[in-house]
Structure formats: structure tokens, C-alpha cells
Enzyme design. Structure first.
Site, short mmCIF file in Angstrom:
data_model
loop_
_atom_site.label_atom_id
_atom_site.label_comp_id
_atom_site.label_asym_id
_atom_site.label_seq_id
_atom_site.Cartn_x
_atom_site.Cartn_y
_atom_site.Cartn_z
N ASP A 115 0.81 -1.22 0.00
CA ASP A 115 0.00 0.00 0.00
C ASP A 115 0.84 1.27 0.00
O ASP A 115 1.50 1.59 0.99
CB ASP A 115 -0.95 -0.01 1.21
CG ASP A 115 -2.04 1.05 1.08
OD1 ASP A 115 -2.06 1.77 0.05
OD2 ASP A 115 -2.87 1.15 1.99
N ASP A 317 -2.34 6.07 -7.21
CA ASP A 317 -2.58 4.96 -6.29
C ASP A 317 -2.21 3.63 -6.90
O ASP A 317 -2.49 3.36 -8.06
CB ASP A 317 -4.06 4.96 -5.87
CG ASP A 317 -4.33 3.99 -4.75
OD1 ASP A 317 -3.47 3.86 -3.86
OD2 ASP A 317 -5.39 3.34 -4.76
#
Ligand SMILES: *[C@@H]1O[C@H](CO)[C@@H](O)[C@H](O)[C@H]1NC(C)=O
Ligand SMILES: *[C@@H]1O[C@H](CO)[C@@H](O)[C@H](O)[C@H]1NC(C)=O
Ligand SMILES: *[C@@H]1O[C@H](CO)[C@@H](O)[C@H](O)[C@H]1NC(C)=O
Length: 438
Positions: A115, A317
């Protein structure tokens, strides 16, 4: 148990001092030019613990859309709503990629959610008070000869968590609450972290600081054991790797078809190996706040047609599949796409994939305009491979969707780009690359 300490989210402005000072703790034992390891797509990579060979293409797309939606919802909450949740990190799962690491000596292998929107790395630890079921054995501190807890009165503890002066036993406790109500609580610890390098021998980091979670609840899944955070903060993986890696990492994500046809994997590079340069590469100013990397977005073009200009930010992202655009921008894009593409339109596939066409059955993407993202500082041209997702058979749909006050440059649009982050210089670079050849 004393009051639990909240993880302090340190913004990028606070981070540079930590790069050079705090992490004398961590030492990288490796080739000096960096290393490369697998970045594992959860549904497409054969080395993923989630890989299911009998899943259909449609199953995989559906799952990716579900994850994308969850991710976008929380992005919109965390970065754009008025709510003030300073200690909340991003969501606990739902990213598309995993990394395998080993912890301790002897080593225990862990699958962690990758992440770029988290600044902290944690895993479940035994003996666990309240853990979610996990397929792999829990990391057991007692069994590792190099495990240490971080003292509550140490500089490391202060840099990672808000100090709790009432800590009874001088252990540095952490607590992370995710926006989806998942949480992890435990002890800030350090141990040897080992990664398999695809370019040489395994790489070890001594005294890697992570959270040993003894109380973890939420929408976690059995096949993963926690999160590896690639954001910016003293506890972040990249930051901890210190001077040897110099704040540089890059990833290159291969196409979904390439995964299935070749059993290859996407890769992530660290250190000098992560440098993005040469013909076609562009660099853009990077920002990190509210737990996400951002660049500024000035507008976009469809073919030669430049759409209304815009002045905003877009999150880059690694976890979300789709690309989300502000509604107004999305509407202009959709109108331009419909004007340019002469292929036979297909029925919408679901709420997200609404602009769909029957592509030629030979798989050649003819007549699809290039979409250019005009970032603040440089343009990135996206080929049809980045903009149209195959839904089923030869029906492909636009992988750009309208966001609720949120803009996200998703991972599908980043396939076959070498995407480099330099968190010292705060720049991000993109270079068109055949990622299956790395
Ligand atoms: C694999 O996918 C098939 C088809 O969707 C499904 O029936 C099966 O339950 C899946 N297996 C696992 C272990 O999830
Ligand atoms: C690294 O490779 C070795 C040998 O192939 C394997 O046993 C080990 O599980 C791998 N570790 C990780 C973290 O992938
Ligand atoms: C993968 O295989 C499918 C079916 O065999 C084929 O249609 C497709 O072109 C291949 N894709 C790549 C990237 O090789």
C-alpha cells in the site's frame, strides 16, 4: 493495559529529517545499486495466495471493480471530506497488489498488502489476543533470535507514535484505526526483514521497525498477514531502508493478459535500480499528504482534442484498479470518447463500466484515441491498453469513471509504465516500458 497510542501521521514536510537521522537503526546488507522483488497481483499472478486458476476473466474483473469502489469511497472520505480523522490510515485491505517478505531469524514468510497509501508496516503476532484467521503461521516473536521491542522512551518510538508517558512497562504501543473500522493494535517492534531479490541474493534489513499486532479486527483476509506501507513517514518501508536506497522505488505492472499467458510477475525496484530515465521518461512534482501520493492535474486530451482545463490534484494509487476523475472532467471525457470511437457500442457492464464497445475480435485496438493526462509539469500519454479494460469476450469498457469529489490515477492506467518515486526530491517519473521484459 494503558492507554493505546495513536499512530501519528507525519506529513511529508516533516519527513526529510528522518531520512537521514532516525534510521541509523536500519542497515541494508545488499548490492549497493539496489534490488528488485516481485509485486504480486492478487488475482492474476500465479504466485499470489489468492490465485484461483478456475476463476473466469469476468470473476476477476468483478472483484477488481468491487475493490476499486471500496478504495475510492475511502479515498473520498479521507482526503476530501471535512471529517478530521488525523490518526486514520487508509483502508486495511482492498489493494490489488501484495509483497512477500520474511521476518525474523529463522525467517517466517508473510504475505502483506502492498500500500502506497500507508505509512506503517504491521503483521499479526503470536500469542494473539484477538487476531483474524490467517492461513500462514503467525509471526512469533519468541521464536526469532533477532526480535526486539522498541522502548517507549526511545527516539524511534517518539518518531513513530505519539509518546505515551504513562506506558507502564516501557513498551512502545501503537494503534492504527482504518477508515473502514478495521484496526490493529500492538507493540512497536524491530526484527530482521528479508526479501528475495530477483536480481541476486536475498536482501536483509536489520532492525526493521514494524507493528506486532496482538489485537486486530476488521475486513482482513486469511491469505494476508498485514500491510506493508510505502508511503512517507518514519515508519515507512522506503524511509527505513535509509541512505542505501536513497528514498527511491519504482514499479512496473504487467498487463493482466501477460500474467495469465506467461506466469510473469510485476516488479518493484529499490535504490539506484529504481531510477527512471532515458527516452520517453517524464518527471512530475510529487506531494504526499493524508496518506496518499498526489500530483497536480491540469486537464486531459482525447486524441488531439484538448478538454476543458482543470486545476486540481489526483492521487497516484497502486491499490485502486480504475481511474477516477472529477465528475465534470469525466463528463467531457465521456462525450469526447463517444465522438471519437466508431466501434459498435455494447451494453454497460455494471454501474462502473458504462462506456463499452465491441472491439475487433483480432484483439487489435484500432481506432481508439490516445488519452493524454496533462499533469502539472508534464504529459503522460495513455495507450488503449491503459484506458480500456476487457470486461468479457471482445467487449472492452472505459476504465475511467466519475469520482465523488475524488480523483485517483489507478493502477490499470499505470500498466506498462515504469513508475518511479523519489521521496527525497519529491518527484514521480513515468516511462512507457514493456514491463513483461524486466
Ligand atoms: C475459484 O473460482 C471458482 C469459480 O469462480 C469458484 O467456484 C471457487 O469457489 C473458487 N475457489 C476458491 C478457493 O475460492
Ligand atoms: C525466498 O526464496 C526461497 C527459495 O526459493 C523460498 O523458500 C522463500 O519462501 C522465499 N521467501 C520469500 C519471502 O518470498
Ligand atoms: C494471451 O492469450 C490469449 C489467449 O490465448 C490471447 O488472445 C492474447 O493475445 C494473449 N495476450 C498476450 C499479451 O500475450
Amino acid at each position: 493495559m494503558g492507554r493505546l497510542i495513536s499512530l501519528v501521521i507525519l506529513l511529508s514536510v516533516l519527513c526529510s529529517p528522518f531520512l537521514s537521522t532516525t534510521y541509523s537503526l536500519t542497515e541494508l546488507i545488499s548490492e549497493s545499486n539496489g534490488f528488485t522483488t516481485d509485486l504480486i497481483h492478487r488475482d492474476y499472478s500465479v504466485i499470489s495466495p489468492f490465485y484461483n486458476s478456475t476463476s473466469s476473466h469476468r470473476d476477476r474483473v468483478t472483484k477488481a471493480l468491487q475493490r476499486s469502489k471500496i478504495r475510492a469511497d475511502y479515498f473520498s472520505l479521507s482526503s476530501f471530506a471535512s471529517g478530521n480523522i488525523p490518526s486514520a490510515d487508509m483502508i486495511a485491505t482492498s489493494g490489488d497488489y501484495l509483497m512477500k517478505i520474511s521476518l525474523g531469524i529463522p525467517t517466517v514468510q508473510l504475505n502483506l498488502n502492498f500500500d502506497t497509501g500507508s505509512v506503517f508496516t504491521w503483521t499479526q503476532c503470536a500469542p494473539c489476543k484477538n487476531c483474524f484467521p490467517q492461513n500462514m503461521p503467525l509471526f512469533t516473536p519468541k521464536l526469532s533470535s533477532t526480535y526486539k521491542t522498541v522502548a517507549a522512551n526511545s527516539k524511534t518510538c517518539y518518531s513513530i507514535v505519539e509518546a505515551d508517558s504513562h506506558a507502564k512497562d516501557n513498551t512502545c504501543r501503537y494503534s492504527v484505526d482504518y477508515l473502514d473500522k478495521s484496526y490493529t493494535r500492538g507493540i512497536v517492534s524491530s526484527d530482521t526483514l528479508t526479501l528475495n531479490s530477483t536480481t541476486g541474493s536475498p536482501v536483509s534489513l536489520r532492525n526493521f521497525v514494524f507493528g506486532c499486532g496482538y489485537n486486530n479486527q476488521g475486513i482482513y483476509e486469511r491469505s494476508t498477514c498485514g500491510i506493508i506501507g510505502l508511503g512517507i513517514g518514519p515508519g515507512s518501508f522506503v524511509t527505513q531502508m535509509g541512505p542505501t536506497v536513497g528514498g527511491k522505488f519504482s514499479y512496473c505492472m504487467i498487463s493482466h493478459d501477460h500474467h495469465l499467458n506467461t506466469s510473469k510477475s510485476s516488479k518493484i525496484h529499490f535504490g539506484e535500480r529504481a531510477a527512471v530515465s532515458g527516452p520517453g521518461s517524464v518527471s512530475i512534482r510529487l506531494y504526499f499528504y493524508e496518506n496518499a501520493y498526489f500530483v497536480s492535474l491540469k486537464g486531459l486530451s482525447v486524441g488531439k482534442r484538448k478538454l476543458d482545463s482543470f486545476d486540481g490534484k489526483i492521487a497516484v494509487d497502486s491499490g485502486a484498479t480504475l481511474t477516477y476523475l472529477p465528475k465534470k472532467m469525466y463528463n467531457s471525457l465521456q462525450a469526447a470518447i463517444k465522438k471519437e470511437i466508431k466501434l459498435k457500442a455494447a451494453e454497460p457492464v455494471d454501474k462502473l463500466l458504462r462506456v463499452c464497445y465491441e472491439f475487433p475480435s483480432d484483439g487489435k485496438m484500432r481506432g481508439i484515441p490516445v488519452i493524454t493526462l496533462h499533469f502539472g509539469g508534464a504529459d503522460v500519454k495513455l495507450s488503449p491498453l491503459n484506458t480500456f479494460i476487457r470486461a468479457y469476450d471482445n467487449v472492452y469498457c472505459l476504465g475511467f469513471v466519475p469520482g465523488d469529489d475524488v480523483a485517483i490515477f489507478g493502477n490499470f492506467a499505470q500498466i506498462n509504465f515504469l513508475v518511479g518515486y523519489d521521496i527525497k526530491k519529491m518527484i514521480i517519473s513515468f516511462k512507457p516500458t514493456d514491463c513483461s521484459k524486466q
